[in-house]
Write a protein that holds these residues in place. Structure first.
Motif, PDB file in Angstrom:
ATOM      1  N   SER A   1       0.827  -1.208   0.000  1.00 33.41           N
ATOM      2  CA  SER A   1       0.000   0.000   0.000  1.00 33.41           C
ATOM      3  C   SER A   1       0.860   1.255   0.000  1.00 33.41           C
ATOM      4  O   SER A   1       0.516   2.245  -0.662  1.00 33.41           O
ATOM      5  CB  SER A   1      -0.940  -0.008   1.215  1.00 33.41           C
TER       6      SER A   1
ATOM      7  N   VAL B   1      -5.281   4.922  -0.515  1.00 33.87           N
ATOM      8  CA  VAL B   1      -5.139   3.626  -1.186  1.00 33.87           C
ATOM      9  C   VAL B   1      -6.270   2.704  -0.734  1.00 33.87           C
ATOM     10  O   VAL B   1      -6.641   2.688   0.444  1.00 33.87           O
ATOM     11  CB  VAL B   1      -3.773   2.986  -0.854  1.00 33.87           C
TER      12      VAL B   1
ATOM     13  N   SER C   1      -1.294   1.405  -9.312  1.00 30.63           N
ATOM     14  CA  SER C   1      -1.789   0.182  -8.683  1.00 30.63           C
ATOM     15  C   SER C   1      -0.635  -0.796  -8.478  1.00 30.63           C
ATOM     16  O   SER C   1       0.311  -0.845  -9.278  1.00 30.63           O
ATOM     17  CB  SER C   1      -2.877  -0.459  -9.550  1.00 30.63           C
TER      18      SER C   1
ATOM     19  N   CYS D   1      -3.461  -3.302  -4.451  1.00 31.36           N
ATOM     20  CA  CYS D   1      -3.591  -1.964  -3.868  1.00 31.36           C
ATOM     21  C   CYS D   1      -3.848  -0.967  -4.998  1.00 31.36           C
ATOM     22  O   CYS D   1      -3.044  -0.863  -5.934  1.00 31.36           O
ATOM     23  CB  CYS D   1      -2.335  -1.570  -3.099  1.00 31.36           C
TER      24      CYS D   1
ATOM     25  N   ALA E   1       2.126   1.795  -3.490  1.00 36.62           N
ATOM     26  CA  ALA E   1       1.078   2.369  -4.337  1.00 36.62           C
ATOM     27  C   ALA E   1       0.974   3.866  -4.131  1.00 36.62           C
ATOM     28  O   ALA E   1       0.737   4.626  -5.087  1.00 36.62           O
ATOM     29  CB  ALA E   1      -0.259   1.691  -4.041  1.00 36.62           C
TER      30      ALA E   1
ATOM     31  N   PRO F   1      -4.644   3.048  -6.097  1.00 40.12           N
ATOM     32  CA  PRO F   1      -4.626   4.443  -5.639  1.00 40.12           C
ATOM     33  C   PRO F   1      -6.011   5.069  -5.760  1.00 40.12           C
ATOM     34  O   PRO F   1      -6.755   4.778  -6.702  1.00 40.12           O
ATOM     35  CB  PRO F   1      -3.620   5.120  -6.592  1.00 40.12           C
TER      36      PRO F   1
END
Length: 618
Positions: free
Chosen positions: A281, A333, A290, A321, A284, A323
């Motif tokens: 995450s 995220v 992503s 994950c 990201a 965005p």
């Protein structure tokens, strides 16, 4: 048109036209196709986009945003116009940065008719790979298309193709019974095809339902907690994640929003992630794209031991994950985790990306609302100043916010000394106010601040500081100034009695709940005398004031209606209950008394905020 895949032109055109009829699309607006066009404009930040499907004599545009007239009204383009013509003929994407300098597109009618210098088109295909049309983005200015933009456009084209296939499949299934009666010889092969088609159809249906649920469920959310709560029921069906997490960014870190209804160990151990953390995450967020981790081996290879250990404890295998893009910047995220290895194909990824767009809109709205509520609470809190010291009186105040954090009200209390000397050794006279401005938002808090200041000024400008005179002056000011202030309040003055330990109470009531006065022997009296409420439409009205002597041991309680007013309950019964509490417990220290009253009458937390102000002659 040229041949595609070795098939003659006439065969391809016949197949396209048959597929178009089965899909039920024409030169008329279609809600689903319009949604894909809107997603293209949002993700690629272009002014216009459209879904183009090849018909017999033109390109029809069932999905379209931002095209000029007459094409917007016709919902159609000639077959000669790029990029639809090129994509349908070649079966390949078309990406043009500047049509004026592109050798193959120079002189194309698209520039003149649509005003498009830059355009990008991705093919839309049926399940056999036949190009039915294209998903196109256009820009009136030259533009270098980024790799991520083209990837997003390709993902959306894949999702749009899945939608078209589902429509075609649905039409075909309506006549499947007749087809099966004539295909007994190929029953086994047909059964296998049916299973495969059923699986594809179910996946496509799940993805379409996901977007529909996201658009409906997230449209009315209020705060971040509400958004987080609804995420739990958003992702269902085939491929449902084991966990869906919402993380909001403050540039330096990601803050995980806990599920208000379900406790997750992950949300306790990793509530805050620094932006440079070795987590999917956080990557990201940093790389603004992503991030997909297919299995534990990929997690070990690409991330830190802290992430691996946490995901092992959670039992997660696959992580995606996405965005969350707001209108101006990256908001956070959306993290989806599966306990079993999960292949996220192009259609599913496109559907999840599109759903994350709805989540981002809800998060942006929630952040805006939460910020406004925070500012309003700060404004309201700033108005609830500390009580001034009064040597010969005991004072206490309490503010209770509403149960709903969105309900920021206009309740307030105020107390300040008057400039007279007062009785010798007893201190100056004291002015007190408890009021409630109508409303539960930023405006109510702001108007409350104005009324509080205006009432102070009106009092100090009218010696000998009559409460009624101050309220009359406030009425007059509100009737001519552009302040739409409606509400109720009690405004009172306390004066020490010369040569006595007692005090005089003089008050004027503008439609407010009656204060309670407890005598030294425990008897409680409602000071019910009142005039009409405060409202600019009523204009200046005569205000009366009333006077009582407060002997030693007297306790006065002022409060706002949130204490005694509940939906479905009788306000008179609640007031009587409050009087009973005052009679039995009014001798207690004021802090203890106020807390006891709030615990008995304001539990569960009230729908409206509550103010209590108490004074006692020792």
């Amino acid at each position: 048109m040229a041949e595609q895949g070795g098939e003659p032109e006439g065969v391809l055109d016949t197949a396209r036209h048959r597929a178009l009829r089965l899909a039920g699309l024409s030169a008329a607006p279609d809600t689903g196709m319009d949604r894909f066009a809107r997603l293209v404009t949002r993700l690629l930040r272009v002014p216009a986009a459209f879904v183009s499907l090849v018909a017999e004599d033109r390109q029809v545009l069932p999905g379209m945003v931002g095209l000029p007239e007459p094409w917007a009204g016709l919902r159609a383009l000639p077959l000669s116009h790029a990029p639809g013509r090129y994509v349908a003929a070649s079966g390949r994407p078309l990406v043009v940065s500047d049509a004026r300098t592109d050798e193959g597109m120079r002189g194309d009618a698209t520039v003149a008719d649509l005003g498009a210098l830059a355009y990008a088109g991705m093919p839309l295909t049926d399940r056999n790979g036949l190009v039915l049309g294209s998903l196109c983005a256009i820009d009136p200015a030259p533009r270098s298309w980024g790799e991520e933009e083209l990837t997003d456009l390709a993902d959306l084209a894949a999702a749009c193709s899945a939608d078209l296939r589902l429509r075609i499949l649905s039409a075909r299934r309506r006549s499947a019974r007749d087809v099966l009666e004539t295909a007994r010889a190929a029953a086994e092969r047909a059964r296998g095809d049916a299973v495969r088609l059923e699986h594809e159809a179910q996946a496509g249906l799940d993805h379409a339902e996901l977007l529909l649920r996201a658009s409906e469920e997230l449209a009315q959310t209020s705060g971040l907690e509400d958004v987080r709560r609804r995420l739990g029921d958003l992702f269902v069906g085939v491929g449902k994640p084991s966990y869906v997490g919402l993380l909001v960014s403050d540039k330096e870190a990601l803050h995980r929003i806990p599920d208000p209804d379900v406790t997750y160990l992950l949300e306790q151990e990793a509530l805050v992630l620094p932006a440079d953390a070795a987590f999917p995450s956080a990557r990201a967020l940093r790389e603004r794209r992503s991030v997909f981790v297919p299995d534990r081996d990929a997690l070990v290879a690409g991330y830190g031991p802290e992430a691996v250990g946490l995901f092992d404890r959670m039992g997660f295998s696959t992580v995606l994950c996405l965005p969350l893009w707001g209108s101006r910047d990256l908001l956070g995220v959306l993290a989806m985790c599966w306990s079993e290895r999960h292949e996220v194909g192009v259609p599913e990824r496109a559907a999840l990306t599109a759903a994350s767009g709805y989540v981002a809109q809800a998060v942006e709205r929630a952040l805006y609302l939460d910020e406004r509520i925070s500012v309003a609470r700060q404004l309201q809190t700033a108005m609830l100043t500390d009580l001034p010291p009064v040597g010969a009186l005991e004072t206490g105040a309490l503010y209770l916010p509403a149960a709903d954090d969105d309900m920021v009200g206009g309740d307030w209390y105020d107390a300040y000394h008057l400039p007279d000397a007062g009785a010798a050794g007893r201190g100056p006279s004291l002015m007190i106010t408890v009021g409630d401005i109508t409303g539960h938002d930023m405006r109510a808090a702001a108007v409350m601040g104005q009324i509080r200041s205006m009432l102070r000024q009106a009092t100090l400008d009218h010696p000998p500081y009559s409460p009624a005179a101050a309220l009359t002056a406030l009425d007059a000011a509100c009737s001519v100034l552009p302040i739409d202030a409606g509400g109720t309040l009690v405004h009172a003055r306390l004066d020490p009695v010369e040569g006595s330990p007692d005090w005089f109470l003089t008050w004027s009531n503008a439609g407010h709940p009656a204060p309670l006065l407890r005598a030294p022997d425990g008897r409680v009296t409602l000071l019910e005398e009142h005039d009409i409420l405060l409202h600019p439409a009523l204009g200046p009205v005569p205000r009366a004031e009333h006077r009582r002597e407060l002997p030693r041991g007297s306790t006065l309680l002022l409060y706002t209606d949130g204490l005694v007013e509940r939906r479905g309950h009788d306000i008179d019964a609640a007031t009587a209950r409050l009087a009973g509490l005052m009679a039995r417990h009014g001798h207690r220290p004021l802090t203890e008394l106020l807390r006891l009253v709030s615990d008995r009458l304001a539990t569960p937390p009230p729908e409206d905020d509550v103010v209590l102000l108490a004074l006692r002659v020792p």
